[in-house]
Write a protein that holds these residues in place. Structure first.
Motif, PDB file in Angstrom:
ATOM      1  N   VAL A 206       0.816  -1.204   0.000  1.00 15.37           N
ATOM      2  CA  VAL A 206       0.000   0.000   0.000  1.00 15.37           C
ATOM      3  C   VAL A 206       0.856   1.263   0.000  1.00 15.37           C
ATOM      4  O   VAL A 206       0.447   2.307  -0.490  1.00 15.37           O
ATOM      5  N   LYS A 207       2.074   1.184   0.526  1.00 18.02           N
ATOM      6  CA  LYS A 207       2.930   2.370   0.574  1.00 18.02           C
ATOM      7  C   LYS A 207       3.351   2.821  -0.819  1.00 18.02           C
ATOM      8  O   LYS A 207       3.703   3.975  -1.026  1.00 18.02           O
ATOM      9  N   TYR A 208       3.342   1.906  -1.771  1.00 23.09           N
ATOM     10  CA  TYR A 208       3.893   2.203  -3.088  1.00 23.09           C
ATOM     11  C   TYR A 208       2.857   2.091  -4.205  1.00 23.09           C
ATOM     12  O   TYR A 208       3.220   2.020  -5.377  1.00 23.09           O
ATOM     13  N   ASP A 209       1.562   2.069  -3.866  1.00 17.65           N
ATOM     14  CA  ASP A 209       0.552   1.908  -4.914  1.00 17.65           C
ATOM     15  C   ASP A 209       0.015   3.229  -5.444  1.00 17.65           C
ATOM     16  O   ASP A 209      -0.904   3.257  -6.250  1.00 17.65           O
ATOM     17  N   GLY A 210       0.589   4.350  -4.989  1.00 22.82           N
ATOM     18  CA  GLY A 210       0.220   5.644  -5.518  1.00 22.82           C
ATOM     19  C   GLY A 210      -0.745   6.438  -4.672  1.00 22.82           C
ATOM     20  O   GLY A 210      -0.879   7.647  -4.847  1.00 22.82           O
ATOM     21  N   ARG A 211      -1.420   5.786  -3.734  1.00 25.61           N
ATOM     22  CA  ARG A 211      -2.428   6.518  -2.964  1.00 25.61           C
ATOM     23  C   ARG A 211      -1.794   7.488  -1.965  1.00 25.61           C
ATOM     24  O   ARG A 211      -2.460   8.399  -1.489  1.00 25.61           O
ATOM     25  N   TYR A 212      -0.520   7.280  -1.626  1.00 24.19           N
ATOM     26  CA  TYR A 212       0.160   8.168  -0.697  1.00 24.19           C
ATOM     27  C   TYR A 212       1.176   9.072  -1.397  1.00 24.19           C
ATOM     28  O   TYR A 212       2.050   9.633  -0.762  1.00 24.19           O
ATOM     29  N   GLY A 213       1.040   9.188  -2.728  1.00 24.96           N
ATOM     30  CA  GLY A 213       1.948  10.049  -3.460  1.00 24.96           C
ATOM     31  C   GLY A 213       2.762   9.265  -4.469  1.00 24.96           C
ATOM     32  O   GLY A 213       2.592   8.052  -4.653  1.00 24.96           O
ATOM     33  N   ASN A 214       3.650   9.978  -5.142  1.00 26.72           N
ATOM     34  CA  ASN A 214       4.488   9.374  -6.170  1.00 26.72           C
ATOM     35  C   ASN A 214       5.371   8.288  -5.557  1.00 26.72           C
ATOM     36  O   ASN A 214       6.155   8.553  -4.646  1.00 26.72           O
ATOM     37  N   ASP A 217       9.045   9.187  -5.203  1.00 26.59           N
ATOM     38  CA  ASP A 217       9.333  10.092  -4.089  1.00 26.59           C
ATOM     39  C   ASP A 217       9.317   9.346  -2.762  1.00 26.59           C
ATOM     40  O   ASP A 217      10.157   9.590  -1.882  1.00 26.59           O
ATOM     41  N   ILE A 218       8.355   8.447  -2.620  1.00 25.09           N
ATOM     42  CA  ILE A 218       8.263   7.672  -1.380  1.00 25.09           C
ATOM     43  C   ILE A 218       9.514   6.806  -1.221  1.00 25.09           C
ATOM     44  O   ILE A 218      10.089   6.708  -0.129  1.00 25.09           O
ATOM     45  N   GLY A 223      14.885   5.918   1.365  1.00 21.91           N
ATOM     46  CA  GLY A 223      16.337   5.824   1.336  1.00 21.91           C
ATOM     47  C   GLY A 223      17.001   6.809   2.282  1.00 21.91           C
ATOM     48  O   GLY A 223      17.955   6.458   2.995  1.00 21.91           O
ATOM     49  N   HIS A 224      16.488   8.059   2.303  1.00 25.23           N
ATOM     50  CA  HIS A 224      17.041   9.051   3.225  1.00 25.23           C
ATOM     51  C   HIS A 224      16.816   8.610   4.677  1.00 25.23           C
ATOM     52  O   HIS A 224      17.693   8.786   5.538  1.00 25.23           O
ATOM     53  N   ARG A 225      15.652   8.051   4.933  1.00 21.85           N
ATOM     54  CA  ARG A 225      15.336   7.573   6.290  1.00 21.85           C
ATOM     55  C   ARG A 225      16.305   6.467   6.705  1.00 21.85           C
ATOM     56  O   ARG A 225      16.810   6.458   7.828  1.00 21.85           O
ATOM     57  N   ASP A 226      16.564   5.531   5.800  1.00 19.95           N
ATOM     58  CA  ASP A 226      17.492   4.448   6.114  1.00 19.95           C
ATOM     59  C   ASP A 226      18.886   4.990   6.413  1.00 19.95           C
ATOM     60  O   ASP A 226      19.593   4.490   7.301  1.00 19.95           O
ATOM     61  N   GLN A 227      19.301   6.012   5.673  1.00 16.47           N
ATOM     62  CA  GLN A 227      20.602   6.609   5.927  1.00 16.47           C
ATOM     63  C   GLN A 227      20.679   7.226   7.320  1.00 16.47           C
ATOM     64  O   GLN A 227      21.692   7.104   8.017  1.00 16.47           O
ATOM     65  N   ARG A 228      19.594   7.895   7.740  1.00 16.23           N
ATOM     66  CA  ARG A 228      19.582   8.461   9.097  1.00 16.23           C
ATOM     67  C   ARG A 228      19.648   7.351  10.141  1.00 16.23           C
ATOM     68  O   ARG A 228      20.367   7.469  11.142  1.00 16.23           O
TER      69      ARG A 228
END
Length: 289
Positions: A206-214, A217-218, A223-228
């Motif tokens: 559901v995180k990647y099916d488009g309903r929460y944005g591109n 971008d998600i 990736g940025h979150r994993d780096q932090r």
């Protein structure tokens, strides 16, 4: 009851099941819904389209199956609530029914959902009500799911992942742990194994099916979150529904970040959960936060 074929085909599987429940309500307005049917009406976890609608009948009646409806004899030891005109077993009793009579992974998912939906409900109450039921059928097997139920798990995938992780023999993780980066940003991990410096993320489709944005971008933000998070831990593991359903990919993912089993695999439970999830793989699972 009939539905237009095209509209029926367009429904998500859990919505098809909910439509079946509504159809039974229209033809049997006094029905008291239980098991998966109560879970669906309560907004709880539904694996695909269970198809069979479950209702309670008096203890003196006969349990039977016909026309897509299964009746269950019941005494007075279940609480019944009325919501939007539907008579339904309570959150607690629905969790107990699924823990007693369905696979342990689904019982755990419903137990987690019940606890996060009602702050006044506790694991101890679920266990106590299970022990007090007049019928002893399924009482012992229900303890596994009810004793592990927690309001902290946020999705059905997290709940079933916990079950499979345990049956694979891996150490028990901490849940929903917050990490603060050097820049002050807080990130929360679904699973954390502090002794190994590993976190795990159960990423539902559901995180990647488009309903929460591109989705691109998600994925970039992920990736940025994993780096932090790598400022605080050694490795991050990600998995989805297909990895859990097949079992082996989840095992390989956890091993790839340095986790090792500390107990033998529970082969019997893994075979059943794989069968349960793959049976519904083509039709999907409802992610309910």
């Amino acid at each position: 009851m009939y539905a237009p074929a095209e509209r029926w085909r367009d429904l998500a599987p859990w919505d098809r099941y909910l439509a079946r429940v509504h159809a039974v309500r229209l033809t049997h307005p006094d029905a008291v819904f239980s098991h998966e049917s109560a879970a669906a009406l309560l907004g709880g976890p539904v694996i695909g389209d269970p198809q069979v609608v479950h209702v309670l009948v008096a203890a003196a009646d006969t349990s039977r199956f016909g026309g897509g409806v299964r009746t269950h004899r019941s005494g007075t030891d279940r609480d019944i609530l009325v919501a939007d005109g539907f008579a339904i077993t309570s959150l607690a009793d629905t969790a107990i029914d699924l823990a007693r009579y369905r696979h342990s992974s689904l019982g755990l998912a419903m137990g987690d959902f019940a606890l996060r939906s009602d702050a006044a409900l506790s694991q101890e109450e679920l266990l106590g009500r299970n022990a007090e039921r007049l019928s002893g059928r399924g009482r012992g097997s229900a303890r596994w799911a009810l004793s592990r139920a927690t309001p902290v798990a946020e999705t059905v995938l997290e709940s079933i992942s916990r079950a499979v992780i345990e049956w694979l023999g891996f150490p028990e993780p901490d849940l929903q742990v917050v990490f603060r980066s050097g820049s002050g940003v807080e990130d929360r991990a679904d699973f954390h194994w502090p002794a190994h410096g590993v976190i795990g993320e159960a990423d539902g489709d559901v995180k990647y099916d488009g309903r929460y944005g591109n989705p691109v971008d998600i994925f970039r933000r992920q990736g940025h979150r994993d780096q932090r998070l790598l400022e605080s831990i050694a490795a991050t593991a990600h998995w989805g529904w297909d990895d859990v359903a097949a079992v082996a990919p989840l095992r390989a993912t956890l091993r790839s970040v340095g986790l090792r089993p500390i107990a033998p695999e529970n082969t019997a439970e893994l075979v059943v959960v794989r069968r349960l999830l793959f049976r519904e793989n083509a039709t999907g699972r409802r992610e309910h936060g």
